[in-house]
Design a protein around this motif. Structure first.
Motif, PDB file in Angstrom:
ATOM      1  N   HIS A 101      57.447  66.919 106.328  1.00 46.22           N
ATOM      2  CA  HIS A 101      58.644  66.071 106.296  1.00 46.22           C
ATOM      3  C   HIS A 101      58.307  64.645 105.881  1.00 46.22           C
ATOM      4  CE1 HIS A 101      62.659  64.712 107.423  1.00 46.22           C
ATOM      5  NE2 HIS A 101      62.073  63.703 108.068  1.00 46.22           N
ATOM      6  N   ASN A 102      57.219  64.100 106.444  1.00 40.94           N
ATOM      7  CA  ASN A 102      56.833  62.720 106.126  1.00 40.94           C
ATOM      8  C   ASN A 102      55.345  62.538 106.412  1.00 40.94           C
ATOM      9  OD1 ASN A 102      56.340  59.952 105.973  1.00 40.94           O
ATOM     10  ND2 ASN A 102      58.297  59.381 106.873  1.00 40.94           N
ATOM     11  N   PRO A 103      54.498  62.605 105.393  1.00 35.56           N
ATOM     12  CA  PRO A 103      53.052  62.491 105.628  1.00 35.56           C
ATOM     13  C   PRO A 103      52.587  61.086 105.996  1.00 35.56           C
ATOM     14  CG  PRO A 103      53.510  62.639 103.278  1.00 35.56           C
ATOM     15  CD  PRO A 103      54.810  62.890 103.985  1.00 35.56           C
ATOM     16  N   TYR A 104      53.474  60.109 105.944  1.00 38.48           N
ATOM     17  CA  TYR A 104      53.093  58.740 106.304  1.00 38.48           C
ATOM     18  C   TYR A 104      53.464  58.389 107.740  1.00 38.48           C
ATOM     19  CZ  TYR A 104      51.717  57.628 101.548  1.00 38.48           C
ATOM     20  OH  TYR A 104      51.054  57.614 100.336  1.00 38.48           O
ATOM     21  N   ALA A 165      47.145  71.036 104.010  1.00 42.16           N
ATOM     22  CA  ALA A 165      45.945  70.493 103.377  1.00 42.16           C
ATOM     23  C   ALA A 165      46.269  69.938 101.991  1.00 42.16           C
ATOM     24  CB  ALA A 165      44.861  71.558 103.289  1.00 42.16           C
ATOM     25  N   ARG A 166      47.116  70.633 101.247  1.00 41.30           N
ATOM     26  CA  ARG A 166      47.500  70.123  99.921  1.00 41.30           C
ATOM     27  C   ARG A 166      48.249  68.800 100.051  1.00 41.30           C
ATOM     28  NH1 ARG A 166      48.940  75.626  99.423  1.00 41.30           N
ATOM     29  NH2 ARG A 166      47.420  76.807  98.181  1.00 41.30           N
ATOM     30  N   THR A 167      49.134  68.701 101.044  1.00 45.41           N
ATOM     31  CA  THR A 167      49.847  67.444 101.269  1.00 45.41           C
ATOM     32  C   THR A 167      48.878  66.323 101.626  1.00 45.41           C
ATOM     33  OG1 THR A 167      51.835  68.609 102.016  1.00 45.41           O
ATOM     34  CG2 THR A 167      51.594  66.311 102.695  1.00 45.41           C
ATOM     35  N   ALA A 168      47.919  66.628 102.490  1.00 46.06           N
ATOM     36  CA  ALA A 168      46.936  65.620 102.880  1.00 46.06           C
ATOM     37  C   ALA A 168      46.106  65.180 101.680  1.00 46.06           C
ATOM     38  CB  ALA A 168      46.026  66.170 103.978  1.00 46.06           C
ATOM     39  N   ILE A 169      45.664  66.126 100.870  1.00 45.91           N
ATOM     40  CA  ILE A 169      44.860  65.782  99.694  1.00 45.91           C
ATOM     41  C   ILE A 169      45.650  64.883  98.754  1.00 45.91           C
ATOM     42  CG2 ILE A 169      43.819  66.736  97.602  1.00 45.91           C
ATOM     43  CD1 ILE A 169      42.992  69.181  99.335  1.00 45.91           C
ATOM     44  N   ALA A 170      46.896  65.229  98.491  1.00 48.77           N
ATOM     45  CA  ALA A 170      47.721  64.418  97.590  1.00 48.77           C
ATOM     46  C   ALA A 170      47.908  63.011  98.147  1.00 48.77           C
ATOM     47  CB  ALA A 170      49.074  65.100  97.367  1.00 48.77           C
ATOM     48  N   THR A 212      39.710  56.391 101.177  1.00 47.65           N
ATOM     49  CA  THR A 212      41.164  56.414 101.197  1.00 47.65           C
ATOM     50  C   THR A 212      41.670  55.374 102.188  1.00 47.65           C
ATOM     51  OG1 THR A 212      43.097  57.886 101.269  1.00 47.65           O
ATOM     52  CG2 THR A 212      41.380  58.244 102.952  1.00 47.65           C
ATOM     53  N   TRP A 213      42.726  54.695 101.816  1.00 45.15           N
ATOM     54  CA  TRP A 213      43.265  53.539 102.542  1.00 45.15           C
ATOM     55  C   TRP A 213      44.067  53.985 103.755  1.00 45.15           C
ATOM     56  CZ3 TRP A 213      48.320  52.060 103.616  1.00 45.15           C
ATOM     57  CH2 TRP A 213      48.535  50.725 103.962  1.00 45.15           C
ATOM     58  N   SER A 214      44.042  53.158 104.794  1.00 44.94           N
ATOM     59  CA  SER A 214      44.867  53.392 105.979  1.00 44.94           C
ATOM     60  C   SER A 214      45.525  52.088 106.386  1.00 44.94           C
ATOM     61  CB  SER A 214      44.002  53.914 107.133  1.00 44.94           C
ATOM     62  OG  SER A 214      44.802  54.353 108.213  1.00 44.94           O
ATOM     63  N   ASP A 257      39.296  71.761  95.665  1.00 44.59           N
ATOM     64  CA  ASP A 257      39.875  70.421  95.759  1.00 44.59           C
ATOM     65  C   ASP A 257      39.474  69.742  97.068  1.00 44.59           C
ATOM     66  OD1 ASP A 257      41.091  70.744  93.320  1.00 44.59           O
ATOM     67  OD2 ASP A 257      43.082  71.171  94.129  1.00 44.59           O
ATOM     68  N   ALA A 258      39.516  70.506  98.164  1.00 49.65           N
ATOM     69  CA  ALA A 258      39.200  69.935  99.465  1.00 49.65           C
ATOM     70  C   ALA A 258      37.745  69.483  99.530  1.00 49.65           C
ATOM     71  CB  ALA A 258      39.498  70.955 100.567  1.00 49.65           C
ATOM     72  N   LEU A 259      36.845  70.318  99.040  1.00 48.44           N
ATOM     73  CA  LEU A 259      35.426  69.959  99.094  1.00 48.44           C
ATOM     74  C   LEU A 259      35.105  68.799  98.165  1.00 48.44           C
ATOM     75  CD1 LEU A 259      33.737  73.467  99.323  1.00 48.44           C
ATOM     76  CD2 LEU A 259      33.990  71.762 101.140  1.00 48.44           C
ATOM     77  N   GLU A 260      35.771  68.730  97.025  1.00 44.86           N
ATOM     78  CA  GLU A 260      35.533  67.612  96.104  1.00 44.86           C
ATOM     79  C   GLU A 260      35.949  66.290  96.733  1.00 44.86           C
ATOM     80  OE1 GLU A 260      37.522  68.486  92.454  1.00 44.86           O
ATOM     81  OE2 GLU A 260      35.904  69.780  91.700  1.00 44.86           O
ATOM     82  N   LEU A 261      37.133  66.269  97.361  1.00 41.99           N
ATOM     83  CA  LEU A 261      37.579  65.018  97.980  1.00 41.99           C
ATOM     84  C   LEU A 261      36.717  64.671  99.187  1.00 41.99           C
ATOM     85  CD1 LEU A 261      39.428  62.620  98.167  1.00 41.99           C
ATOM     86  CD2 LEU A 261      41.135  64.061  99.331  1.00 41.99           C
ATOM     87  N   ALA A 262      36.332  65.676  99.969  1.00 41.68           N
ATOM     88  CA  ALA A 262      35.451  65.404 101.114  1.00 41.68           C
ATOM     89  C   ALA A 262      34.157  64.763 100.654  1.00 41.68           C
ATOM     90  CB  ALA A 262      35.170  66.703 101.870  1.00 41.68           C
ATOM     91  N   ALA A 263      33.587  65.282  99.574  1.00 46.13           N
ATOM     92  CA  ALA A 263      32.331  64.717  99.058  1.00 46.13           C
ATOM     93  C   ALA A 263      32.542  63.294  98.566  1.00 46.13           C
ATOM     94  CB  ALA A 263      31.793  65.599  97.933  1.00 46.13           C
ATOM     95  N   GLU A 264      33.684  63.036  97.921  1.00 45.50           N
ATOM     96  CA  GLU A 264      33.981  61.675  97.456  1.00 45.50           C
ATOM     97  C   GLU A 264      34.059  60.706  98.635  1.00 45.50           C
ATOM     98  OE1 GLU A 264      37.366  61.246  94.871  1.00 45.50           O
ATOM     99  OE2 GLU A 264      36.939  63.168  93.879  1.00 45.50           O
TER     100      GLU A 264
END
Length: 434
Positions: A101-104, A165-170, A212-214, A257-264
């Motif tokens: 509904h709202n990832p923020y 997980a896709r929502t979180a990655i995006a 990633t910014w918070s 995708d998940a492993l690539e972002l985790a490594a980044e």
């Protein structure tokens, strides 16, 4: 739908109480049962849609992070307890729906009531109690989904977990370039400065680092600098667990995708989120901005630097973690306090000289000394001010001076520690790897 309201008959709990009683203090086992039963009986509400809504205690809203940590100790109890399994599945369904509904948003209402911490906030969504964007709000439900699978072998939640997980990655990829790609803003006109973001709600300036910014910390206080290091490492662990779940449903694209972002995220923390301290060596910073500014401290809330082994797949024996831990548990950390009642860390979210029971439990769980765990258990039972329950924080010299009389997350951390002392806890679930 009926959910359990007590664990007193659970065989793991009975065994834990017996082992704790052998330590010579009946309060250990009594407090364990009281803390576990309180969460079940008083914070969980069955919803008509088959989900479960979980309040934090004395605030009538559901935090994504808190509702996860409130349930973590029950993972140790549920291999043969189907009602507890169904409860966690119901909470996960609710969390996944909230993130979709709202990832923020960090906290939600049970219904679209329009209730809010501050009705004048920019967000006017009636489902949202508060829209303080915190990286860990997306990470913690993914950690719970992964650990639940590890604890039970059940898979019916994996498809929804993959969508989350896709929502979180995006979202996390958007916030890797917050300055140019994000439309998120948070402005609150009332309350302390830590309750709002500067620069018309954008936050202090940051440069791209790969992290990633918070906007806000796990304490719900505004970040001084936009890259919260423990939250980034927690996000990496959540992604590593999500990749493992994706493999279970043969979603190789999501796993990649998940492993690539985790490594980044991990590489960016190593490059931009560490500093050379003259006393402790190379340690993790708490926050950085990629522009040369660094904040050295820790916060009792999770994810924090002290809690990295619990939430970020970092071993308790990792040299950089141990160096960071030495810093955190020293006067060099501005939130570390030592008094006649206890020694431990607090938070800028609570008054000075106040120590958090959560941090006492985390310190013991992430240490490598069984004696330290026993001592922490006794400290926690000695500092309830006669209430038999954990508080948000208490004064280092006077446990009778405390904040929040009812804080379910702190009760859960006592339960995590007590089960661990009894050698029946969730330690085997901490890592994303089998």
């Amino acid at each position: 739908m009926q959910f359990p309201t007590s664990v007193e008959a659970n065989p793991i709990v009975r065994q834990a109480v017996q082992r704790l009683d052998r330590l010579g203090d009946p309060r250990f086992g009594q407090t364990l049962v009281r803390c576990l039963d309180d969460t079940l009986a008083r914070t969980i509400r069955a919803m008509p849609d088959g989900t479960a809504f979980v309040v934090t205690g004395d605030i009538p809203a559901m935090w994504l992070r808190d509702s996860t940590t409130q349930l973590m100790p029950y993972l140790a109890l549920m291999r043969h307890d189907i009602p507890l399994q169904e409860l966690v599945l119901a909470v996960l369904r609710r969390q996944f729906r909230q993130i979709g509904h709202n990832p923020y948003a960090n906290a939600f209402n049970a219904e679209p009531s329009g209730r809010a911490h501050d009705p004048d906030d920019l967000c006017d969504d009636p489902w949202v109690w508060e829209e303080k964007y915190e990286v860990d709000s997306l990470a913690f439900p993914l950690l719970l989904a992964h650990r639940f699978w590890r604890a039970t072998g059940r898979t019916e939640h994996l498809a929804r977990a993959a969508g989350t997980a896709r929502t979180a990655i995006a979202t996390w990829r958007t916030e890797q370039d917050h300055e140019h790609s994000s439309s998120y803003r948070f402005v609150r006109l009332t309350g302390p400065e830590s309750d709002t973001l500067p620069d018309a709600g954008r936050g202090t300036p940051v440069a791209r680092t790969g992290m990633t910014w918070s906007g806000f910390r796990p304490s719900d206080d505004a970040c001084a600098y936009g890259y919260n290091v423990p939250a980034n490492l927690c996000a990496a662990a959540a992604l590593e667990g999500a990749a493992e779940l994706a493999h279970q449903i043969e979603d190789t694209a999501l796993a990649k995708d998940a492993l690539e972002l985790a490594a980044e995220l991990r590489a960016a923390v190593a490059l931009h989120g560490t500093v050379r301290h003259p006393e402790f060596g190379t340690i993790y910073a708490y926050e950085v901005d990629g522009r040369g500014n660094t904040l050295l401290m820790d916060d009792a809330n999770m994810p924090g630097l002290l809690s990295l082994p619990l939430v970020a797949n970092i071993p308790t024996t990792d040299p950089r973690y141990l160096a960071t831990r030495s810093f955190v548990l020293s006067p060099s950390n501005p939130t570390w306090y030592s008094g006649s009642a206890a020694t431990g860390i607090g938070s800028p979210h609570t008054p000075a000289d106040h120590i958090w029971p959560i941090a006492i439990a985390v310190q013991a769980l992430t240490g490598n000394d069984a004696g330290e765990r026993f001592t922490a258990l006794r400290t926690l039972t000695d500092t309830t001010a006669g209430t038999g329950a954990m508080h948000e924080s208490f004064h280092k010299d006077d446990p009778g001076r405390f904040t929040r009389p009812w804080f379910s997350w702190a009760n859960a951390m006592y339960a995590e520690l007590a089960l661990d002392v009894a050698e029946l806890g969730t330690r085997s679930l901490w890592s994303s790897q089998p």
